[in-house]
Design a protein around this motif. Structure first.
Motif, PDB file in Angstrom:
ATOM      1  N   GLN A  12     -45.536  -5.278 120.288  1.00 46.25           N
ATOM      2  CA  GLN A  12     -45.951  -5.258 118.912  1.00 46.25           C
ATOM      3  C   GLN A  12     -46.439  -6.194 119.360  1.00 46.25           C
ATOM      4  O   GLN A  12     -47.360  -6.382 117.683  1.00 46.25           O
ATOM      5  N   SER A  30     -42.309  -2.556 121.166  1.00 43.01           N
ATOM      6  CA  SER A  30     -42.103  -1.208 119.965  1.00 43.01           C
ATOM      7  C   SER A  30     -41.676  -0.289 120.558  1.00 43.01           C
ATOM      8  O   SER A  30     -40.450   0.361 119.222  1.00 43.01           O
ATOM      9  N   TYR A  45     -36.594   4.693 122.961  1.00 48.05           N
ATOM     10  CA  TYR A  45     -35.944   3.697 122.521  1.00 48.05           C
ATOM     11  C   TYR A  45     -36.593   2.980 122.055  1.00 48.05           C
ATOM     12  O   TYR A  45     -37.749   2.552 121.458  1.00 48.05           O
ATOM     13  N   GLY A  46     -36.100   2.989 120.380  1.00 46.89           N
ATOM     14  CA  GLY A  46     -36.885   0.967 119.230  1.00 46.89           C
ATOM     15  C   GLY A  46     -35.930   0.129 120.010  1.00 46.89           C
ATOM     16  O   GLY A  46     -35.353  -0.308 120.809  1.00 46.89           O
ATOM     17  N   GLU A  47     -36.713  -1.164 119.186  1.00 48.49           N
ATOM     18  CA  GLU A  47     -36.215  -2.543 119.068  1.00 48.49           C
ATOM     19  C   GLU A  47     -35.130  -2.543 119.064  1.00 48.49           C
ATOM     20  O   GLU A  47     -34.672  -3.450 119.633  1.00 48.49           O
ATOM     21  N   ASP A  48     -33.867  -1.819 118.972  1.00 51.61           N
ATOM     22  CA  ASP A  48     -32.701  -1.707 118.212  1.00 51.61           C
ATOM     23  C   ASP A  48     -32.118  -1.944 119.380  1.00 51.61           C
ATOM     24  O   ASP A  48     -30.511  -1.768 118.968  1.00 51.61           O
ATOM     25  N   GLN A  49     -32.646  -1.315 120.025  1.00 51.62           N
ATOM     26  CA  GLN A  49     -32.229  -0.382 121.541  1.00 51.62           C
ATOM     27  C   GLN A  49     -32.380  -0.732 122.421  1.00 51.62           C
ATOM     28  O   GLN A  49     -31.807  -0.010 123.709  1.00 51.62           O
ATOM     29  N   ASP A  51     -30.610  -3.099 124.616  1.00 50.43           N
ATOM     30  CA  ASP A  51     -29.099  -2.551 125.504  1.00 50.43           C
ATOM     31  C   ASP A  51     -29.296  -1.826 126.666  1.00 50.43           C
ATOM     32  O   ASP A  51     -28.667  -1.862 126.958  1.00 50.43           O
ATOM     33  N   TYR A  79     -34.669  -9.675 125.893  1.00 48.58           N
ATOM     34  CA  TYR A  79     -34.249  -9.155 124.546  1.00 48.58           C
ATOM     35  C   TYR A  79     -32.367  -9.158 125.655  1.00 48.58           C
ATOM     36  O   TYR A  79     -31.481  -8.703 125.673  1.00 48.58           O
TER      37      TYR A  79
END
Length: 188
Positions: A12, A30, A45-49, A51, A79
């Motif tokens: 990002q 990103s 994968y997006g940032e919320d993925q 894990d 992360y």
């Protein structure tokens, strides 16, 4: 079946936006992309993925990338609590070539892809940063799709360069003068 996971990510923020290379964990992801030889599928994968991404990397029999140990893993450290370089089995193709001191300079993936495969990258990381900033400014999902497509293609190129090296025992590239050259590799 052995699971080789090819991996790349886009950030990002640039080095300058986070105070230099020592702050890679602040760059943010990103988009990240993997290709698994076991599932024969790409995963975006997006940032919320993150894990799920980290889980896939830790479970892989081998993670293959281009400069992923010195760049992508430090970005991901923002992360996870895992020490990814220590808790994964890796072939960082760029690091391999530098450790062997076979070239005397830092080889770019695009150079190896152009000469070994006859195809180069479709963009570069600066383009991905521009697309991220345009997405943040406008909310237009097409910019995220551009990042994902670019990152997927980089993963494909990484996979193909790795497979070329396995098949031929060497990787071809452009030397500093722009001439085709070859370096031996042992990636079997």
């Amino acid at each position: 079946m052995r699971d080789i996971v090819y991996f790349d990510l886009e950030t990002q923020k640039s080095f300058s936006a986070v105070g230099g290379a020592k702050n890679k964990a602040k760059m943010g992801v990103s988009v990240a992309v993997t290709y698994s030889t076991k599932s024969e599928q790409y995963c975006v994968y997006g940032e919320d993925q993150m894990d799920a991404l980290v889980d896939q990397l830790v479970r892989a029999d081998l993670v293959v990338g281009w400069n992923h140990i010195q760049f992508d893993y430090p970005v991901l450290q923002g992360y996870t609590i895992y020490d990814l370089a220590a808790q994964t089995v890796n072939l960082d193709m760029m690091q391999y070539l530098e450790a062997e001191d076979k070239l005397g300079f830092r080889l770019k993936l695009d150079s190896a892809a152009k000469v070994s495969l006859g195809m180069g990258k479709t963009a570069d990381g600066l383009d991905a940063l521009k697309w991220w900033n345009a997405y943040k400014k406008t909310g237009d999902e097409s910019y995220m799709m551009k990042i994902a497509e670019y990152c997927c293609f980089d993963v494909k190129v990484t996979k193909c360069v790795h497979e070329y090296g396995i098949e031929h025992g060497a990787v071809r590239y452009e030397d500093k003068g722009g001439n085709p050259a070859e370096v031996a590799v042992d990636w079997k």
